[in-house]
Scaffold this motif. Structure first.
Motif, PDB file in Angstrom:
ATOM      1  N   GLY A   7       0.824  -1.186   0.000  1.00 17.99           N
ATOM      2  CA  GLY A   7       0.000   0.000   0.000  1.00 17.99           C
ATOM      3  C   GLY A   7       0.864   1.244   0.000  1.00 17.99           C
ATOM      4  O   GLY A   7       2.089   1.171  -0.028  1.00 17.99           O
ATOM      5  N   ILE A 129      -3.461  -1.497  -5.213  1.00 19.93           N
ATOM      6  CA  ILE A 129      -3.689  -0.866  -3.910  1.00 19.93           C
ATOM      7  C   ILE A 129      -3.239   0.588  -3.928  1.00 19.93           C
ATOM      8  O   ILE A 129      -3.925   1.485  -3.428  1.00 19.93           O
ATOM      9  CB  ILE A 129      -2.948  -1.641  -2.795  1.00 19.93           C
ATOM     10  CG1 ILE A 129      -3.592  -3.018  -2.609  1.00 19.93           C
ATOM     11  CG2 ILE A 129      -2.975  -0.870  -1.485  1.00 19.93           C
ATOM     12  CD1 ILE A 129      -2.878  -3.901  -1.600  1.00 19.93           C
ATOM     13  N   SER A 132      -5.592   2.714  -6.133  1.00 18.64           N
ATOM     14  CA  SER A 132      -6.836   2.970  -5.415  1.00 18.64           C
ATOM     15  C   SER A 132      -6.662   4.118  -4.429  1.00 18.64           C
ATOM     16  O   SER A 132      -7.526   4.995  -4.303  1.00 18.64           O
ATOM     17  CB  SER A 132      -7.282   1.704  -4.679  1.00 18.64           C
ATOM     18  OG  SER A 132      -8.444   1.948  -3.922  1.00 18.64           O
TER      19      SER A 132
END
Length: 211
Positions: A7, A129, A132
């Motif tokens: 992330g 990730i 997003s």
């Protein structure tokens, strides 16, 4: 076993001294060139170092990895765009509503076009990730800016109904922008898209504008 996607990562520290800030910005300035040439997956911290003329060791003082570097570049680009928009709001404050909306949309498209290939490569290559996260950040910041512009220019008081409308309208516009970024360039495309988004905005906000 599939490799786990990482992330978004925070920066290690923010530069405060003038020389450190200059090096930090040089690294971010190099992102567009490196992205356009290599794409995100093949881009390296070493290549950013070569383009920016900032040592790799210095880069790692501020960023733990390349993900955080490109995230910082993307968010800085957004912030610069919103600063341009704030200035433009003042410059076009006396325009009629159609001209005002057109000028705001045109400013965004012209600014995005300057780094179109780099942003396109970033969107195409990013791990899901991280992409997003960037899209969510873009949406939140854009909604806030659009709400401020609407209140400043139109004098419309904040309300849940208006906020919901602006949120949905922002998502629609961002969708158009994303489609524009990913499509092949065509003649007069910015003119056409600016007209379409102005019409969409006016239709969607018609009841608020006429109340």
């Amino acid at each position: 076993m599939a490799k786990k996607e990482k992330g978004p990562v925070n920066q290690r520290r923010i530069p405060k001294q003038k020389r450190a800030i200059a090096k930090y910005n040089a690294v971010l300035d190099a992102c567009a060139q490196v992205l356009a040439k290599y794409g995100y997956q093949k881009a390296t911290v070493l290549e950013l170092s070569l383009v920016s003329d900032v040592p790799v060791a210095t880069i790692y003082q501020y960023f733990p990895d390349k993900e955080s570097i490109f995230q910082a570049w993307f968010e800085r680009t957004l912030d610069q765009l919103f600063e341009f928009m704030a200035v433009s709001v003042e410059e076009h404050h006396d325009d009629d509503i159609e001209t005002f909306i057109y000028q705001m949309i045109r400013l965004v498209l012209d600014t995005v076009s300057a780094d179109r290939e780099s942003v396109k490569r970033l969107i195409t290559d990013l791990p899901h990730i991280m992409l997003s996260h960037l899209l969510t950040t873009t949406e939140k910041k854009t909604v806030a800016v659009v709400a401020t512009m609407t209140e400043s220019y139109l004098g419309l008081p904040a309300s849940e109904k208006l906020s919901a409308k602006l949120h949905i309208l922002t998502r629609c516009i961002l969708g158009f922008m994303l489609q524009y970024l990913m499509a092949e360039e065509s003649e007069n495309e910015i003119d056409h898209l600016s007209d379409e988004l102005r019409t969409l905005s006016l239709l969607y906000l018609a009841d608020a504008l006429n109340s």
